[in-house]
Design a protein around this motif. Structure first.
Motif, short mmCIF file in Angstrom:
data_model
loop_
_atom_site.label_atom_id
_atom_site.label_comp_id
_atom_site.label_asym_id
_atom_site.label_seq_id
_atom_site.Cartn_x
_atom_site.Cartn_y
_atom_site.Cartn_z
N UNK A 168 34.74 27.24 37.54
CA UNK A 168 33.40 27.01 38.09
C UNK A 168 33.37 27.14 39.61
N UNK A 169 34.53 27.39 40.23
CA UNK A 169 34.61 27.55 41.68
C UNK A 169 35.15 28.93 42.03
N UNK A 170 34.70 29.93 41.29
CA UNK A 170 35.00 31.31 41.66
C UNK A 170 33.80 32.15 41.26
N UNK A 171 33.71 33.34 41.84
CA UNK A 171 32.57 34.22 41.55
C UNK A 171 33.03 35.67 41.60
N UNK A 172 32.53 36.45 40.65
CA UNK A 172 32.77 37.88 40.65
C UNK A 172 34.21 38.25 40.42
N UNK A 173 34.60 39.38 41.03
CA UNK A 173 35.93 39.92 40.81
C UNK A 173 37.04 39.01 41.30
N UNK A 174 36.71 38.09 42.21
CA UNK A 174 37.72 37.14 42.68
C UNK A 174 38.25 36.29 41.53
N UNK A 175 37.46 36.12 40.46
CA UNK A 175 37.89 35.28 39.34
C UNK A 175 39.09 35.87 38.61
N UNK A 176 39.37 37.15 38.81
CA UNK A 176 40.52 37.77 38.16
C UNK A 176 41.85 37.24 38.71
N UNK A 177 41.83 36.75 39.95
CA UNK A 177 43.02 36.15 40.55
C UNK A 177 42.87 34.64 40.55
N UNK A 178 43.97 33.95 40.43
CA UNK A 178 43.95 32.48 40.36
C UNK A 178 44.06 31.89 41.77
N UNK A 179 43.03 32.16 42.57
CA UNK A 179 43.04 31.69 43.95
C UNK A 179 43.11 30.16 44.01
N UNK A 180 43.60 29.66 45.13
CA UNK A 180 43.73 28.22 45.26
C UNK A 180 44.26 27.81 46.61
N UNK A 181 45.04 26.75 46.62
CA UNK A 181 45.59 26.16 47.85
C UNK A 181 47.08 25.92 47.64
N UNK A 182 47.87 26.25 48.64
CA UNK A 182 49.31 26.02 48.63
C UNK A 182 49.68 25.20 49.85
N UNK A 183 50.39 24.09 49.63
CA UNK A 183 50.86 23.24 50.73
C UNK A 183 52.38 23.15 50.66
N UNK A 184 53.03 23.49 51.74
CA UNK A 184 54.48 23.31 51.86
C UNK A 184 54.74 22.29 52.97
N UNK A 185 55.45 21.24 52.63
CA UNK A 185 55.80 20.21 53.59
C UNK A 185 57.20 20.53 54.11
N UNK A 186 57.29 20.88 55.39
CA UNK A 186 58.53 21.41 55.95
C UNK A 186 59.30 20.38 56.77
N UNK A 187 60.62 20.49 56.71
CA UNK A 187 61.50 19.68 57.55
C UNK A 187 61.77 20.44 58.83
#
Length: 362
Positions: A168-187
């Motif tokens: 429900x938070x995507x539209x059009x052709x972008x829905x073909x990819x599983x877009x999202x958020x990536x967080x890496x906590x670095x030392x």
């Protein structure tokens, strides 16, 4: 994300495209340190770059460009000028997946893969959005690709958090990819706590192939979910750098949805005037006029952003910026986005005191 004509081709050949895509695993972390990786005087260099690592038939002949990107990053490392941290978007193909190893980044976080799902609850408007999905625009046919998100780091990864945007938070052709958020906590050396790096790629506007109002609604819902996710997984007293392909552009509605939502969440360092590229241009922290032109171009497009704060919620000081992947003197750029680097001085008085070091605050 996708040009409509190419995405229509993709919709008819999803199996072939998906077979050539990469899936996000956990992360590659082979060693705990890299010689020469300690930032001088607390300086951190961060790059964001949408590399257009799209599979055929969406994009043609990308192998040579992606190999050139990897080779250039490797050359920067040999000269000691590599970005310490890189945020990649559209890293879908095997060639894109090899960039990290070829460029010498042994700490790599992968974003959500095609199978990753969100457990976010829907409301009435979300259900209406889903009910109006158009399969001929890539909606309601399932995720054919992962998120395309990667974080490459010279520093060890202590933890990873991922979120995929729900249907429900995507539209059009972008829905073909599983877009999202990536967080890496670095030392990161010099810090007694992780530095959180947030990478994202938000819904396209016109290129999504659906009415602007529909793509805008998806964009706004993505921003809403992202702010909640970041607030939940990044402690308020932890240094953070957020970047990626925000797809804001010149759309005032998108700019308001993005910046006002982060402001309401208390992340006031995410402000248009505090973007790393804009701040570098304002202080003329650039090595040449050519770099200024390239940085001004990408800043003016208002799609690719970097924001950074210290442990005390203050914007990190911008020392300089450069554009390793901009206009090419002998041909076309290696992507349809420019890849630029911002050098930050993130160690504040608070961090200096905790690390036992002395010096002026940024």
């Amino acid at each position: 994300m996708y040009r409509p004509v190419r995405a229509l081709l993709f919709a008819g050949l999803v199996a072939l495209a998906a077979a050539g895509s990469t899936q996000g695993g956990d992360y590659t972390d082979q060693r705990w340190s890299i010689a020469g990786s300690v930032p001088a005087d607390g300086q951190l260099s961060v790059m964001t770059y949408n590399i257009k690592g799209l599979p055929w038939p969406i994009a043609l002949d990308r192998s040579a460009a992606l190999n050139s990107i990897a080779d250039r990053l490797a050359a920067l490392r040999r000269s000691g000028k590599q970005p310490h941290i890189i945020l990649l978007q559209e890293a879908f193909t095997p060639e894109a997946a090899q960039i990290a190893a070829r460029a010498g980044y042994i700490h790599v976080a992968q974003g959500p893969d095609a199978a990753h799902r969100s457990d976010a609850a829907t409301d009435g408007a979300d259900q209406s959005h889903l009910a109006q999905a158009r399969w001929d625009r890539g909606e309601a046919v399932g995720k054919q690709l992962g998120s395309g998100l990667q974080i490459l780091s010279d520093y060890p990864i202590a933890k990873i958090d991922r979120m995929a945007f729900p249907d429900f938070a995507c539209a059009g052709f972008d829905c073909l990819a599983n877009k999202g958020v990536l967080i890496a906590h670095l030392k990161v050396p010099g810090f007694d706590r992780p530095v959180s790096i947030v990478n994202t790629h938000l819904n396209a506007r016109k290129a999504a192939g659906v009415p602007i109002g529909r793509s805008h609604r998806a964009f706004a819902r993505q921003v809403d979910l992202m702010t909640q996710f970041v607030a939940q997984h990044v402690p308020a007293d932890q240094p953070m750098i957020l970047g990626g392909d925000m797809n804001i552009g010149q759309d005032g509605h998108r700019a308001d949805a993005f910046f006002s939502r982060f402001a309401r969440a208390g992340m006031t360092f995410i402000d248009p005037d505090l973007g790393g590229a804009r701040r570098a241009l304002a202080k003329s922290a650039l090595p040449s006029e050519a770099v200024r032109r390239d940085l001004a171009y990408t800043s003016g497009r208002a799609k690719d952003w970097l924001f950074a704060r210290d442990a005390g919620h203050r914007p990190l000081k911008v020392l300089a910026a450069h554009v390793p992947f901009g206009s090419e003197p002998t041909g076309k750029p290696l992507s349809d986005h420019f890849g630029y680097v911002v050098d930050y001085a993130p160690i504040s008085n608070i961090d200096l005191a905790r690390s036992g070091r002395t010096g002026a605050a940024s």
